[in-house]
Design a protein around this motif. Sequence first.
Motif, mmCIF file in Angstrom:
data_model
loop_
_atom_site.group_PDB
_atom_site.id
_atom_site.type_symbol
_atom_site.label_atom_id
_atom_site.label_comp_id
_atom_site.label_asym_id
_atom_site.label_seq_id
_atom_site.Cartn_x
_atom_site.Cartn_y
_atom_site.Cartn_z
ATOM 1 N N SER A 112 0.810 -9.954 2.418
ATOM 2 C CA SER A 112 0.466 -8.876 3.341
ATOM 3 C C SER A 112 0.110 -7.651 2.518
ATOM 4 O O SER A 112 0.756 -7.369 1.506
ATOM 5 C CB SER A 112 1.646 -8.511 4.235
ATOM 6 N N VAL A 113 -0.909 -6.931 2.962
ATOM 7 C CA VAL A 113 -1.302 -5.699 2.277
ATOM 8 C C VAL A 113 -1.323 -4.555 3.287
ATOM 9 O O VAL A 113 -1.573 -4.767 4.480
ATOM 10 C CB VAL A 113 -2.665 -5.833 1.571
ATOM 11 N N ALA A 114 -1.056 -3.357 2.787
ATOM 12 C CA ALA A 114 -1.117 -2.162 3.629
ATOM 13 C C ALA A 114 -1.565 -0.987 2.779
ATOM 14 O O ALA A 114 -1.196 -0.890 1.602
ATOM 15 C CB ALA A 114 0.235 -1.867 4.264
ATOM 16 N N ARG A 115 -2.349 -0.127 3.373
ATOM 17 C CA ARG A 115 -2.725 1.149 2.756
ATOM 18 C C ARG A 115 -2.083 2.235 3.601
ATOM 19 O O ARG A 115 -2.404 2.389 4.770
ATOM 20 C CB ARG A 115 -4.238 1.307 2.709
ATOM 21 N N VAL A 116 -1.147 2.953 2.994
ATOM 22 C CA VAL A 116 -0.359 3.948 3.705
ATOM 23 C C VAL A 116 -0.846 5.346 3.310
ATOM 24 O O VAL A 116 -0.695 5.744 2.157
ATOM 25 C CB VAL A 116 1.146 3.799 3.360
ATOM 26 N N PRO A 117 -1.428 6.076 4.260
ATOM 27 C CA PRO A 117 -1.879 7.435 3.939
ATOM 28 C C PRO A 117 -0.702 8.388 3.743
ATOM 29 O O PRO A 117 0.163 8.500 4.613
ATOM 30 C CB PRO A 117 -2.694 7.859 5.165
ATOM 31 N N THR A 118 -0.641 9.024 2.595
ATOM 32 C CA THR A 118 0.382 10.034 2.305
ATOM 33 C C THR A 118 -0.005 10.775 1.033
ATOM 34 O O THR A 118 -0.538 10.169 0.100
ATOM 35 C CB THR A 118 1.788 9.429 2.140
ATOM 36 N N LEU A 119 0.271 12.061 1.009
ATOM 37 C CA LEU A 119 0.023 12.858 -0.191
ATOM 38 C C LEU A 119 1.182 12.767 -1.173
ATOM 39 O O LEU A 119 1.116 13.311 -2.264
ATOM 40 C CB LEU A 119 -0.236 14.321 0.190
ATOM 41 N N SER A 120 2.235 12.048 -0.792
ATOM 42 C CA SER A 120 3.439 11.924 -1.629
ATOM 43 C C SER A 120 3.667 10.488 -2.091
ATOM 44 O O SER A 120 4.804 10.059 -2.290
ATOM 45 C CB SER A 120 4.658 12.412 -0.842
ATOM 46 N N ALA A 121 2.606 9.739 -2.271
ATOM 47 C CA ALA A 121 2.715 8.316 -2.606
ATOM 48 C C ALA A 121 3.543 8.067 -3.860
ATOM 49 O O ALA A 121 4.417 7.199 -3.869
ATOM 50 C CB ALA A 121 1.321 7.709 -2.755
ATOM 51 N N SER A 122 3.293 8.806 -4.908
ATOM 52 C CA SER A 122 4.013 8.592 -6.162
ATOM 53 C C SER A 122 5.504 8.867 -5.982
ATOM 54 O O SER A 122 6.344 8.097 -6.462
ATOM 55 C CB SER A 122 3.452 9.490 -7.257
ATOM 56 N N ILE A 154 0.156 -1.165 -0.864
ATOM 57 C CA ILE A 154 1.280 -2.089 -0.924
ATOM 58 C C ILE A 154 0.781 -3.525 -0.816
ATOM 59 O O ILE A 154 -0.055 -3.824 0.046
ATOM 60 C CB ILE A 154 2.255 -1.816 0.240
ATOM 61 N N VAL A 155 1.308 -4.389 -1.671
ATOM 62 C CA VAL A 155 1.073 -5.826 -1.570
ATOM 63 C C VAL A 155 2.444 -6.483 -1.519
ATOM 64 O O VAL A 155 3.236 -6.363 -2.454
ATOM 65 C CB VAL A 155 0.261 -6.362 -2.768
ATOM 66 N N LEU A 156 2.711 -7.160 -0.415
ATOM 67 C CA LEU A 156 3.996 -7.818 -0.202
ATOM 68 C C LEU A 156 3.777 -9.325 -0.166
ATOM 69 O O LEU A 156 3.020 -9.826 0.667
ATOM 70 C CB LEU A 156 4.611 -7.345 1.120
ATOM 71 N N ASP A 207 -0.743 -0.271 8.006
ATOM 72 C CA ASP A 207 -1.770 -1.122 8.628
ATOM 73 C C ASP A 207 -1.708 -2.525 8.018
ATOM 74 O O ASP A 207 -2.632 -2.985 7.376
ATOM 75 C CB ASP A 207 -3.160 -0.499 8.445
ATOM 76 N N TRP A 208 -0.581 -3.199 8.203
ATOM 77 C CA TRP A 208 -0.370 -4.513 7.602
ATOM 78 C C TRP A 208 -1.484 -5.479 8.005
ATOM 79 O O TRP A 208 -1.852 -5.568 9.166
ATOM 80 C CB TRP A 208 0.962 -5.113 8.038
ATOM 81 N N ARG A 209 -1.997 -6.182 7.012
ATOM 82 C CA ARG A 209 -2.986 -7.234 7.267
ATOM 83 C C ARG A 209 -2.799 -8.339 6.232
ATOM 84 O O ARG A 209 -2.184 -8.113 5.196
ATOM 85 C CB ARG A 209 -4.397 -6.674 7.276
ATOM 86 N N ASP A 210 -3.326 -9.502 6.553
ATOM 87 C CA ASP A 210 -3.196 -10.629 5.632
ATOM 88 C C ASP A 210 -3.988 -10.340 4.358
ATOM 89 O O ASP A 210 -5.106 -9.821 4.416
ATOM 90 C CB ASP A 210 -3.699 -11.921 6.273
ATOM 91 N N GLY A 211 -3.379 -10.710 3.248
ATOM 92 C CA GLY A 211 -4.029 -10.505 1.954
ATOM 93 C C GLY A 211 -4.729 -11.744 1.570
ATOM 94 O O GLY A 211 -5.207 -12.082 0.624
#
Length: 96
Positions: A4-14, A58-60, A92-96
């Motif tokens: 599963s992959v997700a791209r999470v919008p945030t300015l504090s990712a690190s 994220i890659v889970l 936005d989880w989706r299949d990788g």
Amino acid sequence: MSISVARVPTLSASRYLQQLAKHWSHKMQVSFTAEEGTILFPDGSKLAMRADSDTLDIVLTVPEDGDVARMQDVVASHLDRFAFREAPLTFDWRDG
């Protein structure tokens, strides 16, 4: 394996990547820098994260016999705890 992959919008990712890695480092095998992190779970699942200036990618990876939805929820709920000022984050989880 289920990916599963997700791209999470945030300015504090690190910051969130490092907080999550440090939080789980006493229970699991963890390696991280300010930009990348990997967490290996006891059940064989793997979480890989990459931070840039405005997203946390994220890659889970979950074993075939694992509970993908539960693992997604575990990751999301922990990150939301660290991001309490801007939570809930958008996953936005989706299949990788």
